[in-house]
Write a protein that holds these residues in place. Structure first.
Motif, short mmCIF file in Angstrom:
data_model
loop_
_atom_site.label_atom_id
_atom_site.label_comp_id
_atom_site.label_asym_id
_atom_site.label_seq_id
_atom_site.Cartn_x
_atom_site.Cartn_y
_atom_site.Cartn_z
N THR A 133 -12.66 -20.72 91.43
CA THR A 133 -11.22 -20.61 91.63
C THR A 133 -10.88 -20.61 93.12
O THR A 133 -9.96 -21.30 93.57
N ALA A 134 -11.63 -19.84 93.90
CA ALA A 134 -11.38 -19.79 95.34
C ALA A 134 -11.69 -21.13 96.00
O ALA A 134 -10.99 -21.56 96.93
N LEU A 135 -12.73 -21.82 95.53
CA LEU A 135 -13.06 -23.13 96.09
C LEU A 135 -11.94 -24.13 95.82
O LEU A 135 -11.57 -24.91 96.70
N ARG A 136 -11.41 -24.13 94.61
CA ARG A 136 -10.30 -25.05 94.30
C ARG A 136 -9.08 -24.74 95.17
O ARG A 136 -8.44 -25.66 95.70
N ARG A 137 -8.79 -23.46 95.32
CA ARG A 137 -7.63 -23.06 96.11
C ARG A 137 -7.77 -23.53 97.57
O ARG A 137 -6.81 -23.95 98.20
N GLY A 145 -4.94 -34.35 100.20
CA GLY A 145 -6.35 -34.37 100.59
C GLY A 145 -7.18 -35.29 99.72
O GLY A 145 -6.72 -35.85 98.72
N LEU A 146 -8.44 -35.43 100.09
CA LEU A 146 -9.37 -36.29 99.34
C LEU A 146 -9.77 -35.66 98.02
O LEU A 146 -9.87 -36.35 97.01
N TRP A 147 -10.01 -34.37 98.01
CA TRP A 147 -10.59 -33.73 96.83
C TRP A 147 -9.51 -33.48 95.79
O TRP A 147 -8.50 -32.84 96.06
N THR A 148 -9.72 -34.00 94.59
CA THR A 148 -8.72 -33.95 93.53
C THR A 148 -9.11 -33.04 92.37
O THR A 148 -8.26 -32.57 91.62
N GLU A 149 -10.40 -32.82 92.19
CA GLU A 149 -10.89 -31.97 91.10
C GLU A 149 -12.21 -31.36 91.52
O GLU A 149 -13.04 -32.02 92.15
N LEU A 150 -12.41 -30.09 91.19
CA LEU A 150 -13.69 -29.43 91.50
C LEU A 150 -14.09 -28.58 90.30
O LEU A 150 -13.34 -27.74 89.84
N GLU A 151 -15.27 -28.87 89.80
CA GLU A 151 -15.80 -28.15 88.63
C GLU A 151 -17.17 -27.58 88.97
O GLU A 151 -18.00 -28.26 89.57
#
Length: 288
Positions: free
Chosen positions: A25-29, A36-42
């Protein structure tokens, strides 16, 4: 193997208190922004290989550019030439990203793993306080007890017509008895000032976003973007006598003198010939 978010029986995420889980959760935030480049993080607990999983998603059309897939543990991780990469759960950073540089000539896509190496090395030097170097084409080196050891690797794979998945594995807290081979190392063994994986991953992904943006803005030109110069400055292979073990059981021995415009390693042989090497294993024969 299908990624598993649920815990396996008898597998507690707190089984090693020195290795807390990543905070997805903190990484996505911190990383997912509209511009930005990053659109999804799992973050998944277990999978065979993040590269294999993300390539499959990209080919199926279920992953957009900027997707980041992170695993706390990989059971079938691969390096170059299908070598295995093994490490205990939560002992490192094991992730893959999907890039779609459609506007860049495909001939320049070979710079992407080198670009990733620059991003990883510069980010970890700042965030972990560890001197890092790059062994051409895709290894991250650190110093452990006066020895040069491999603490990370990069693997790039095509994903359909317009995609590239880049996988990164970094040993963060691996201890000496856990090393898969004597030549391996980790940030902890190299005296890192921090081994907290959350800020380390944030630093690496931000550096990768920055370098990818520069490279794209320059049309993939490694000189204009500054990538070629920066890679050469941090490459521990240059200036050394090396042996290039090539496909077809060929080998070339010579001094590594340059990285050319295609990202190839240029060897000066004893016969006075400068020969570019685009693929193969590089063995460092003497110190720089």
């Amino acid at each position: 193997m299908t990624p598993q978010d649920a815990q396996e029986p008898n597998d507690s995420r707190w089984s090693d208190l020195d290795r807390p889980p990543l905070n997805a959760t903190a990484l996505r935030r911190a990383l997912l922004r509209g511009d930005g480049l990053w659109t999804e993080l799992e973050v998944v607990q277990h999978t065979g290989s993040t590269n294999t999983d993300l390539v499959a998603r990209a080919v199926a059309g279920t992953a957009d550019e900027g997707t980041v897939l992170v695993a706390e543990e990989q059971t079938a991780a691969r390096g170059r030439l299908d070598r295995q990469w093994t490490a205990p759960a939560r002992s490192g950073l094991f992730f893959s990203v999907l890039l779609r540089p459609a506007e860049i000539p495909v001939a320049r896509w070979g710079w992407l793993p080198l670009l990733t190496g620059v991003a990883v090395a510069t980010a970890l030097s700042r965030a972990a306080g560890v001197d890092t170097a790059l062994k051409w084409p895709n290894d991250l080196l650190v110093g452990v007890g006066g020895e040069e050891r491999k603490a990370g690797g990069i693997l790039a794979e095509r994903a359909g017509e317009d995609g590239v998945v880049i996988g990164v594995g970094i040993n963060v807290t691996l201890r000496e008895p856990e090393l898969p081979v004597p030549a391996a190392g980790s940030l902890a063994l190299a005296g890192a000032s921090s081994t907290d994986r959350d800020p380390l991953l944030r630093a690496v992904l931000r550096a990768l976003e920055d370098w990818y943006g520069r490279w794209r803005a320059a049309g993939g030109d490694p000189m204009v973007s500054g990538l070629q110069e920066t890679y050469a400055a941090g490459c521990a292979t240059l200036g050394r006598e090396v042996r290039a073990e090539l496909p077809g059981d060929r080998s070339i021995t010579g001094e590594a003198v340059a990285i050319d415009g295609d990202g190839r390693l240029v060897l000066a042989t004893q016969e006075g010939v400068q020969e570019p090497v685009g693929a193969g294993d590089i063995v460092h024969l003497r110190p720089a």
